[in-house]
Design an enzyme around this catalytic site. Structure first.
Site, mmCIF file in Angstrom:
data_model
loop_
_atom_site.group_PDB
_atom_site.id
_atom_site.type_symbol
_atom_site.label_atom_id
_atom_site.label_comp_id
_atom_site.label_asym_id
_atom_site.label_seq_id
_atom_site.Cartn_x
_atom_site.Cartn_y
_atom_site.Cartn_z
ATOM 1 N N LYS A 150 -6.631 0.912 -6.988
ATOM 2 C CA LYS A 150 -5.563 1.783 -6.488
ATOM 3 C C LYS A 150 -6.150 3.174 -6.326
ATOM 4 C CE LYS A 150 -2.734 -1.618 -6.911
ATOM 5 N NZ LYS A 150 -2.202 -2.320 -5.743
ATOM 6 N N LYS A 187 0.801 -1.229 0.000
ATOM 7 C CA LYS A 187 0.000 0.000 0.000
ATOM 8 C C LYS A 187 0.835 1.281 0.000
ATOM 9 C CE LYS A 187 -3.358 -0.695 -0.797
ATOM 10 N NZ LYS A 187 -3.659 -1.278 -2.146
ATOM 11 N N GLY A 188 2.113 1.124 -0.271
ATOM 12 C CA GLY A 188 2.974 2.309 -0.332
ATOM 13 C C GLY A 188 2.904 2.998 -1.687
ATOM 14 N N SER A 215 -4.870 2.443 4.701
ATOM 15 C CA SER A 215 -4.995 1.963 3.324
ATOM 16 C C SER A 215 -4.996 0.426 3.305
ATOM 17 C CB SER A 215 -3.834 2.508 2.489
ATOM 18 O OG SER A 215 -3.835 1.933 1.224
ATOM 19 N N TYR A 239 -2.148 10.749 -11.058
ATOM 20 C CA TYR A 239 -1.391 10.801 -12.307
ATOM 21 C C TYR A 239 -1.586 9.484 -13.060
ATOM 22 C CZ TYR A 239 0.909 15.233 -11.606
ATOM 23 O OH TYR A 239 1.152 16.569 -11.485
ATOM 24 N N ILE A 284 -11.165 5.127 -1.519
ATOM 25 C CA ILE A 284 -11.539 6.115 -0.498
ATOM 26 C C ILE A 284 -11.430 5.428 0.862
ATOM 27 C CG2 ILE A 284 -13.443 7.532 0.396
ATOM 28 C CD1 ILE A 284 -14.337 7.739 -2.607
ATOM 29 N N HIS A 285 -10.681 6.035 1.758
ATOM 30 C CA HIS A 285 -10.486 5.431 3.082
ATOM 31 C C HIS A 285 -11.675 5.744 3.992
ATOM 32 C CE1 HIS A 285 -5.810 5.638 2.542
ATOM 33 N NE2 HIS A 285 -6.404 4.944 1.610
HETATM 34 P P1 A3P Z 1 -4.876 4.003 -1.625
HETATM 35 O O1 A3P Z 1 -5.729 3.001 -2.307
HETATM 36 O O2 A3P Z 1 -4.864 3.897 -0.158
HETATM 37 O O3 A3P Z 1 -5.147 5.418 -2.071
HETATM 38 P P2 A3P Z 1 0.076 -0.457 -3.714
HETATM 39 O O4 A3P Z 1 0.196 -0.456 -5.204
HETATM 40 O O5 A3P Z 1 1.379 -0.662 -3.032
HETATM 41 O O6 A3P Z 1 -1.016 -1.375 -3.251
HETATM 42 O O7 A3P Z 1 -0.355 1.017 -3.293
HETATM 43 C C1 A3P Z 1 -1.636 1.520 -3.547
HETATM 44 C C2 A3P Z 1 -1.572 3.020 -3.380
HETATM 45 O O8 A3P Z 1 -0.873 3.605 -4.464
HETATM 46 C C3 A3P Z 1 -2.929 3.681 -3.390
HETATM 47 O O9 A3P Z 1 -3.371 3.719 -2.062
HETATM 48 C C4 A3P Z 1 -2.662 5.042 -4.014
HETATM 49 O O10 A3P Z 1 -2.828 6.113 -3.115
HETATM 50 C C5 A3P Z 1 -1.193 4.972 -4.421
HETATM 51 N N1 A3P Z 1 -0.886 5.564 -5.713
HETATM 52 C C6 A3P Z 1 0.256 6.239 -5.972
HETATM 53 N N2 A3P Z 1 0.259 6.711 -7.205
HETATM 54 C C7 A3P Z 1 -0.905 6.321 -7.776
HETATM 55 C C8 A3P Z 1 -1.467 6.508 -9.082
HETATM 56 N N3 A3P Z 1 -0.811 7.192 -10.014
HETATM 57 N N4 A3P Z 1 -2.670 5.965 -9.326
HETATM 58 C C9 A3P Z 1 -3.346 5.276 -8.371
HETATM 59 N N5 A3P Z 1 -2.850 5.059 -7.120
HETATM 60 C C10 A3P Z 1 -1.640 5.581 -6.820
#
Ligand code: A3P
Length: 345
Positions: A308, A99-100, A190, A292, A311-312
């Protein structure tokens, strides 16, 4: 009669106009795909003394063309042999953190003409059953690439799994390791949101975040809760440092990757000793998604999947404060070890 003729003429003009626009659109798309099938230029040449701002469109199209065709099963064995395509072990791994922003980081790095991503999480080092299949099994899971390209895979479970550092060290002691982190409390929420969504999909009920994150008996932070433990970055990193020096890690700011991805990607390019090729052209903000998205060329662009950027749920502010206070000393240590400071509360 005259009216009928005029209507007919208008109809004809409309059909002709539609045909002309359709052909034009087809041509634009076709030029893109034809370009991808051009003969390959040696990859070293692409890193020659060019203007740094130049958009490496053709280079990207070469890569995306044949490699993509092969992934779809359309390229022949002959083409693979002809173009000297190989399946290479990764030179860099995104080891976490869950989730980073691991997917966004991998997809964005894949914009670079010298990077080829392993699309799926392979879970080779954290899964005993997979690990027992051996390194050749792992290599065969890698995408095809040109010899001068580097393969990158991401499996965020690696960061928190006990056995992984030693196993990766045994494969390649000089591998480059990428860790993308977010403010620990936000990351934990997240993480919870992802699990919650999984439960809801199965029509199951689930605890509130507050109930899981705070031990009801002590009213202290529940360190047995996985989403909390994963956010204690320094604890996990310390295990990795028994095998790899800190110079082999690069820490990516996952919060900045969301709001301002390019500078973060440029730092990664530098860490991986790649010439700077990802540009602002490749990244555009999509207001509907609120994130982006990626632009490969005039025809192809994509945003990450809807999973990705969830909404939290709203979390009690006293719980957030408690968690932030809890993570604070661990964060300080993390800054100290990594040499990268964040503005985490
Ligand atoms: P959230 O769903 O909490 O917003 P991972 O790929 O490690 O599971 O991380 C998911 C997180 O990537 C998402 O967390 C989101 O905030 C973040 N993220 C970063 N850049 C993003 C992008 N361009 N599009 C969608 N999510 C992105």
């Amino acid at each position: 009669m005259l009216f009928k003729q005029q209507a007919l003429l208008r109809q004809k003009l409309f059909v002709l106009g539609s045909l002309a626009i359709g052909s034009l659109l087809y041509l634009v798309a076709r030029v893109g795909s034809l370009d991808r099938l051009q003969p390959l230029c040696p990859i070293d040449g692409r890193f020659g003394p060019r203007g740094q701002d130049e958009i490496p469109l053709r280079a990207m199209q070469f890569k995306r063309g044949l490699l993509h065709e092969f992934r779809k099963g359309n390229a022949t064995k002959e083409q693979i042999r002809l173009h000297n395509l190989v399946q290479q072990l990764p030179k860099a791994i995104i080891i976490g953190v869950r989730k980073g922003g691991t997917r966004a980081l991998l997809e964005m790095l894949n914009l670079h003409p010298a990077v080829v991503k392993a699309s799926q999480e392979i879970h080779f080092f954290d899964n005993d059953e997979n690990y027992a299949k051996g390194i050749e099994w792992y290599r065969k899971k890698m995408p095809f690439s040109y010899p001068h390209q580097i393969t990158i895979e991401k499996s965020p479970a690696y960061f928190i799994t006990e056995e992984v550092p030693e196993r990766i060290y045994k494969m390649n002691s000089s591998i480059k390791l990428l860790i993308i982190v977010r403010e620990p409390t936000t990351r934990a929420i997240s993480d919870y949101t992802q699990v919650l969504e999984g439960k809801e999909r199965k029509n199951k009920t689930y605890y509130k975040f507050e109930k899981l994150a705070i031990d009801p008996n002590t009213c202290e932070v529940n360190t047995k809760y996985k989403a909390v433990r994963t956010s204690i970055y320094t604890k996990h990193l310390e295990r990795w440092l028994k095998y790899f020096p800190i110079e082999q890690f690069h820490i990516v700011d996952g919060d900045r990757l969301i709001t301002e991805p390019l500078p973060e990607l440029q730092l990664v390019e530098k860490f991986l000793n790649l010439p700077p090729r990802i540009s602002q052209y490749n990244l555009y903000f999509n207001a509907t998604r609120g994130f982006y998205c990626l632009r490969f060329n005039i025809v192809f662009n994509k945003c990450l999947a809807g999973s990705k950027g969830r909404i939290h749920p709203e979390v009690d502010t006293s719980v957030i404060t408690k968690l932030r206070r809890f993570f604070h000393p661990f964060n300080q240590k993390f800054y100290q070890i990594t040499g990268r400071t964040f503005n985490w509360p």
